[in-house]
Design a protein around this motif. Structure first.
Motif, PDB file in Angstrom:
ATOM      1  N   ALA A 350       5.014   6.504  12.267  1.00 31.36           N
ATOM      2  CA  ALA A 350       4.135   5.388  12.643  1.00 31.36           C
ATOM      3  C   ALA A 350       3.423   4.824  11.414  1.00 31.36           C
ATOM      4  CB  ALA A 350       3.105   5.868  13.666  1.00 31.36           C
ATOM      5  N   VAL A 351       2.956   5.703  10.539  1.00 32.97           N
ATOM      6  CA  VAL A 351       2.227   5.261   9.336  1.00 32.97           C
ATOM      7  C   VAL A 351       3.132   4.396   8.458  1.00 32.97           C
ATOM      8  CG1 VAL A 351       1.153   6.048   7.190  1.00 32.97           C
ATOM      9  CG2 VAL A 351       0.558   7.153   9.363  1.00 32.97           C
ATOM     10  N   TRP A 352       4.422   4.771   8.341  1.00 34.01           N
ATOM     11  CA  TRP A 352       5.325   3.965   7.512  1.00 34.01           C
ATOM     12  C   TRP A 352       5.412   2.537   8.032  1.00 34.01           C
ATOM     13  CZ3 TRP A 352       9.910   1.165   7.927  1.00 34.01           C
ATOM     14  CH2 TRP A 352      10.448   0.745   6.702  1.00 34.01           C
ATOM     15  N   TYR A 353       5.555   2.380   9.334  1.00 37.47           N
ATOM     16  CA  TYR A 353       5.608   1.021   9.893  1.00 37.47           C
ATOM     17  C   TYR A 353       4.326   0.259   9.589  1.00 37.47           C
ATOM     18  CZ  TYR A 353       9.920   2.118  12.313  1.00 37.47           C
ATOM     19  OH  TYR A 353      11.221   2.448  12.581  1.00 37.47           O
ATOM     20  N   LEU A 354       3.197   0.927   9.716  1.00 33.91           N
ATOM     21  CA  LEU A 354       1.920   0.274   9.429  1.00 33.91           C
ATOM     22  C   LEU A 354       1.813  -0.115   7.956  1.00 33.91           C
ATOM     23  CD1 LEU A 354      -0.336   2.605  11.598  1.00 33.91           C
ATOM     24  CD2 LEU A 354       0.161   0.195  12.081  1.00 33.91           C
ATOM     25  N   THR A 355       2.346   0.732   7.061  1.00 37.55           N
ATOM     26  CA  THR A 355       2.314   0.365   5.626  1.00 37.55           C
ATOM     27  C   THR A 355       3.143  -0.895   5.379  1.00 37.55           C
ATOM     28  OG1 THR A 355       4.212   1.762   4.949  1.00 37.55           O
ATOM     29  CG2 THR A 355       1.987   2.749   4.833  1.00 37.55           C
ATOM     30  N   GLN A 356       4.251  -1.043   6.081  1.00 38.73           N
ATOM     31  CA  GLN A 356       5.083  -2.231   5.876  1.00 38.73           C
ATOM     32  C   GLN A 356       4.413  -3.479   6.444  1.00 38.73           C
ATOM     33  OE1 GLN A 356       7.791  -1.692   3.709  1.00 38.73           O
ATOM     34  NE2 GLN A 356       6.570   0.185   3.787  1.00 38.73           N
ATOM     35  N   MET A 357       3.695  -3.310   7.542  1.00 37.22           N
ATOM     36  CA  MET A 357       2.921  -4.441   8.073  1.00 37.22           C
ATOM     37  C   MET A 357       1.864  -4.878   7.060  1.00 37.22           C
ATOM     38  SD  MET A 357       2.335  -3.309  12.048  1.00 37.22           S
ATOM     39  CE  MET A 357       3.715  -2.692  13.019  1.00 37.22           C
ATOM     40  N   ARG A 358       1.236  -3.918   6.450  1.00 39.35           N
ATOM     41  CA  ARG A 358       0.234  -4.226   5.431  1.00 39.35           C
ATOM     42  C   ARG A 358       0.889  -4.792   4.171  1.00 39.35           C
ATOM     43  NH1 ARG A 358      -3.566  -6.583   3.047  1.00 39.35           N
ATOM     44  NH2 ARG A 358      -4.272  -5.592   1.129  1.00 39.35           N
ATOM     45  N   ARG A 359       1.992  -4.222   3.761  1.00 34.24           N
ATOM     46  CA  ARG A 359       2.688  -4.644   2.529  1.00 34.24           C
ATOM     47  C   ARG A 359       3.014  -6.129   2.549  1.00 34.24           C
ATOM     48  NH1 ARG A 359       8.598  -2.244   0.467  1.00 34.24           N
ATOM     49  NH2 ARG A 359       8.513  -3.163  -1.647  1.00 34.24           N
ATOM     50  N   TRP A 360       3.431  -6.622   3.740  1.00 35.19           N
ATOM     51  CA  TRP A 360       3.903  -8.009   3.822  1.00 35.19           C
ATOM     52  C   TRP A 360       2.894  -8.954   4.478  1.00 35.19           C
ATOM     53  CZ3 TRP A 360       7.160  -7.959   0.296  1.00 35.19           C
ATOM     54  CH2 TRP A 360       8.057  -6.896   0.127  1.00 35.19           C
ATOM     55  N   GLY A 361       1.659  -8.490   4.690  1.00 32.95           N
ATOM     56  CA  GLY A 361       0.599  -9.390   5.129  1.00 32.95           C
ATOM     57  C   GLY A 361       0.399  -9.511   6.615  1.00 32.95           C
ATOM     58  N   GLN A 362       1.175  -8.795   7.433  1.00 31.02           N
ATOM     59  CA  GLN A 362       0.908  -8.810   8.880  1.00 31.02           C
ATOM     60  C   GLN A 362      -0.433  -8.147   9.176  1.00 31.02           C
ATOM     61  OE1 GLN A 362       4.566  -6.916  10.126  1.00 31.02           O
ATOM     62  NE2 GLN A 362       5.488  -8.859  10.729  1.00 31.02           N
ATOM     63  N   ILE A 363      -0.797  -7.172   8.370  1.00 30.64           N
ATOM     64  CA  ILE A 363      -2.172  -6.657   8.324  1.00 30.64           C
ATOM     65  C   ILE A 363      -2.769  -7.263   7.064  1.00 30.64           C
ATOM     66  CG2 ILE A 363      -3.628  -4.593   8.104  1.00 30.64           C
ATOM     67  CD1 ILE A 363      -1.301  -3.045   9.509  1.00 30.64           C
ATOM     68  N   ASN A 364      -3.691  -8.199   7.204  1.00 32.13           N
ATOM     69  CA  ASN A 364      -4.081  -9.037   6.060  1.00 32.13           C
ATOM     70  C   ASN A 364      -5.162  -8.424   5.179  1.00 32.13           C
ATOM     71  OD1 ASN A 364      -3.667 -11.459   4.565  1.00 32.13           O
ATOM     72  ND2 ASN A 364      -5.583 -12.279   5.394  1.00 32.13           N
ATOM     73  N   GLU A 365      -5.784  -7.345   5.648  1.00 36.99           N
ATOM     74  CA  GLU A 365      -6.843  -6.731   4.838  1.00 36.99           C
ATOM     75  C   GLU A 365      -6.558  -5.253   4.624  1.00 36.99           C
ATOM     76  OE1 GLU A 365     -10.492  -7.472   6.865  1.00 36.99           O
ATOM     77  OE2 GLU A 365     -10.503  -9.623   6.421  1.00 36.99           O
ATOM     78  N   SER A 366      -7.030  -4.736   3.513  1.00 31.65           N
ATOM     79  CA  SER A 366      -6.861  -3.315   3.202  1.00 31.65           C
ATOM     80  C   SER A 366      -7.510  -2.445   4.265  1.00 31.65           C
ATOM     81  CB  SER A 366      -7.497  -2.981   1.845  1.00 31.65           C
ATOM     82  OG  SER A 366      -6.869  -3.706   0.816  1.00 31.65           O
ATOM     83  N   PRO A 413       6.878  15.047   2.880  1.00 33.52           N
ATOM     84  CA  PRO A 413       7.190  13.771   2.222  1.00 33.52           C
ATOM     85  C   PRO A 413       8.696  13.571   2.046  1.00 33.52           C
ATOM     86  CG  PRO A 413       5.358  14.868   1.126  1.00 33.52           C
ATOM     87  CD  PRO A 413       5.895  15.848   2.126  1.00 33.52           C
ATOM     88  N   THR A 414       9.143  12.336   2.211  1.00 34.22           N
ATOM     89  CA  THR A 414      10.541  12.003   1.960  1.00 34.22           C
ATOM     90  C   THR A 414      10.746  11.940   0.455  1.00 34.22           C
ATOM     91  OG1 THR A 414      10.575  10.672   3.974  1.00 34.22           O
ATOM     92  CG2 THR A 414      12.384  10.343   2.419  1.00 34.22           C
ATOM     93  N   TYR A 425       8.036   8.874  -0.204  1.00 34.92           N
ATOM     94  CA  TYR A 425       7.093   8.432   0.835  1.00 34.92           C
ATOM     95  C   TYR A 425       6.360   9.623   1.409  1.00 34.92           C
ATOM     96  CZ  TYR A 425       5.233   7.209   5.376  1.00 34.92           C
ATOM     97  OH  TYR A 425       4.392   7.068   6.439  1.00 34.92           O
ATOM     98  N   ASN A 426       5.009   9.545   1.395  1.00 39.40           N
ATOM     99  CA  ASN A 426       4.157  10.569   1.992  1.00 39.40           C
ATOM    100  C   ASN A 426       3.230   9.887   2.993  1.00 39.40           C
ATOM    101  OD1 ASN A 426       2.391  12.592   2.685  1.00 39.40           O
ATOM    102  ND2 ASN A 426       1.974  13.259   0.590  1.00 39.40           N
ATOM    103  N   GLY A 427       3.437  10.182   4.281  1.00 35.65           N
ATOM    104  CA  GLY A 427       2.660   9.530   5.329  1.00 35.65           C
ATOM    105  C   GLY A 427       1.177   9.861   5.302  1.00 35.65           C
ATOM    106  N   ALA A 432      -1.841   5.096  -1.435  1.00 36.43           N
ATOM    107  CA  ALA A 432      -1.171   5.465  -2.690  1.00 36.43           C
ATOM    108  C   ALA A 432       0.297   5.048  -2.642  1.00 36.43           C
ATOM    109  CB  ALA A 432      -1.285   6.971  -2.923  1.00 36.43           C
ATOM    110  N   TYR A 433       0.913   5.176  -1.482  1.00 34.87           N
ATOM    111  CA  TYR A 433       2.303   4.754  -1.319  1.00 34.87           C
ATOM    112  C   TYR A 433       2.432   3.247  -1.537  1.00 34.87           C
ATOM    113  CZ  TYR A 433       6.656   3.602   1.155  1.00 34.87           C
ATOM    114  OH  TYR A 433       7.891   3.107   1.505  1.00 34.87           O
ATOM    115  N   LEU A 434       1.550   2.462  -0.930  1.00 36.25           N
ATOM    116  CA  LEU A 434       1.596   1.017  -1.099  1.00 36.25           C
ATOM    117  C   LEU A 434       1.417   0.615  -2.567  1.00 36.25           C
ATOM    118  CD1 LEU A 434      -0.411  -0.058   2.070  1.00 36.25           C
ATOM    119  CD2 LEU A 434       1.920  -0.791   1.510  1.00 36.25           C
ATOM    120  N   GLU A 435       0.549   1.320  -3.269  1.00 35.46           N
ATOM    121  CA  GLU A 435       0.329   1.011  -4.683  1.00 35.46           C
ATOM    122  C   GLU A 435       1.574   1.301  -5.519  1.00 35.46           C
ATOM    123  OE1 GLU A 435      -2.388  -0.435  -6.183  1.00 35.46           O
ATOM    124  OE2 GLU A 435      -3.080  -0.734  -4.130  1.00 35.46           O
ATOM    125  N   SER A 436       2.419   2.230  -5.059  1.00 38.39           N
ATOM    126  CA  SER A 436       3.605   2.615  -5.833  1.00 38.39           C
ATOM    127  C   SER A 436       4.752   1.630  -5.703  1.00 38.39           C
ATOM    128  CB  SER A 436       4.082   4.010  -5.392  1.00 38.39           C
ATOM    129  OG  SER A 436       4.684   3.965  -4.101  1.00 38.39           O
TER     130      SER A 436
END
Length: 454
Positions: A350-366, A413-414, A425-427, A432-436
């Motif tokens: 679930a966290v990975w999907y949320l990181t991708q939403m954040r990565r591409w702006g679907q979640i617009n704030e940190s 972690p994967t 990837y570490n959920g 930290a994952y997004l920054e990488s």
């Protein structure tokens, strides 16, 4: 007469071993699905009688697209559905629509591919290393596509590709592959939900069964979709799959079974019974080294399920995957339904999907790491899954050793070598994952208009 009565009792016990275990609050259910091979656990649970064993009378209904399916679950026309993993998460955080959807069961790992048209493939081929036998070396990086995209841009032509839904695995996998090869797939913003802000490659929604026809028409140059719609392009001679998601991210999470939180609260025993039936179906699909897959393919090929030709579905479902015509390779884990704890709803998925939403702006704030954990735990319900698994073990229908009883909900972690861009990837550490990741929003950044700020 006594023998006859005993026989009837025994027969009833065989049909419904769980009726004595669970008092069902609701036994007539309607579940939705999209025509993809990874809906298999639902079809198998129905055809093999696992739903009936639980005292459940289930109707399965194909849906026109993912939005119709989600709306059906939210408004109660459907009791549950085969869902994109991003759908319960997006609905729960209020992206697109707002409803608390949960999942007690992950339906599969892997199962997707990225396909390009024959024309694009011919333009990519000079950029792809070959093996000693002359066949392309896999996995193929999007770096091979980058010069083609640049050529189209210089000619004033947008490079269009298809995915199935804005919060689909397919959208995020296609974006991941493109970004790993240096191509920007574009951002979303609160005011612009096309996802094409700043894009090198323009992604748009096409329902899965329509992907091959849309490719053939030239509307899109490639797409990311689940099976059998990559293999269909090969069979029709209109496209070439360039990478599977197994090569993109080994044993990545895929679909889930989604229900409303209200359904789970109102019908807890029914929820357990459904989960039990689905676990049994997943076990059957993977047992004895996929020995049941030919039978599963026959079921899925029926018009009421996927409705594609047997050979098309078998091409990926039975342990192989065909890239170009005649280039069929062994990919035994292309579809995984039970191995590797595939059915356990891990928070880290679930966290990975949320990181991708954040990565591409679907979640617009940190968001802080704690937010990702809280949302994951509000949607993914391993406690329901394990309760259902315990009942199956106690009934002698499953093996104790097959379930992660002591898990805290997070996978190990994967490792970097299992992901195409070599980034682990570490959920537990989403920020930290997004920054990488080289392309994508970073901490403090937002999209304002067409600009990244912060």
């Amino acid at each position: 007469m006594k023998k006859l009565l005993l026989g009837l009792v025994a027969a009833t016990a065989l049909v419904s071993p769980a009726l004595a275990e669970l008092e069902l609050e609701k036994d007539e259910l309607t579940f939705g699905f999209i025509k993809l091979t990874d809906m298999a656990p639902l079809a198998v649970a129905y055809e093999n009688g696992y739903f009936l064993d639980e005292g459940l009378f289930v109707t399965l209904e194909a849906q026109a697209n993912w939005k119709v399916l989600l709306d059906g679950v939210i408004d109660g026309q459907l009791d549950g559905a085969h869902m994109l993993a991003g759908q319960p998460l997006a609905a729960t955080i209020g992206y697109g629509t707002e409803a608390h959807i949960i999942t007690p069961f992950s339906m599969d790992l892997n199962g997707n591919g990225i396909t390009v048209s024959n024309e694009i493939w011919e333009e990519m081929k000079p950029n792809i290393p070959v093996m000693e036998d002359g066949r392309p070396q896999h996995p193929i990086s999007a770096e091979a596509l980058a010069p083609v995209v640049e050529k189209y841009r210089s000619e004033g032509k947008p490079f269009n590709m298809g995915m199935v839904f804005p919060v689909s695995t397919h959208n995020y996998e296609l974006r991941y592959w493109l970004a790993a090869g240096g191509l920007h797939p574009g951002y979303y913003s609160p005011d612009n939900v096309t996802g094409q802000i700043g894009a090198d490659v323009f992604l748009s929604v096409t329902p899965p069964p329509q992907m091959p026809a849309t490719l053939e028409a030239g509307t899109i140059y490639g797409y990311c979709v689940g099976e059998p719609w990559n293999q269909q392009a090969v069979f029709k001679g209109i496209g070439v799959p360039v990478i599977t998601d197994y090569e993109l991210w080994k044993n990545n999470p895929e679909k889930v079974f989604g229900i409303t939180a209200e359904f789970a609260e109102e019908y807890p025993n029914t929820t357990l019974a459904v989960t039990k039936a689905l676990i049994r179906a997943a076990m059957w699909l993977d047992e004895n080294d996929n020995a049941n897959r030919p039978e599963a393919v026959e079921i899925l090929s029926r018009p009421e399920y996927v409705g594609a030709d047997y050979d098309v579905i078998a091409n990926s479902m039975t342990g192989t995957f065909e890239y170009e015509k005649g280039d069929k390779r062994e990919v035994p884990d292309f579809n995984v339904f039970f191995r590797y704890n595939a059915t356990y709803p891990f928070y880290s998925d679930a966290v990975w999907y949320l990181t991708q939403m954040r990565r591409w702006g679907q979640i617009n704030e940190s968001k802080p790491d704690s937010w990702y954990d809280e949302v994951a735990k509000s949607v993914y319900k391993p406690e329901i899954y394990l309760e259902a698994a315990r009942l199956l073990v106690d009934e002698g229908l499953a093996n104790e050793a097959d379930f992660p009883w002591d898990s805290d909900g997070y996978k190990a972690p994967t490792p970097a070598e299992d992901i195409i861009d070599g980034i682990a990837y570490n959920g537990r550490t989403p920020n930290a994952y997004l920054e990488s990741l080289s392309i994508g929003l970073k901490d403090g950044q937002t999209i304002v208009g067409s600009d990244v700020q912060g």
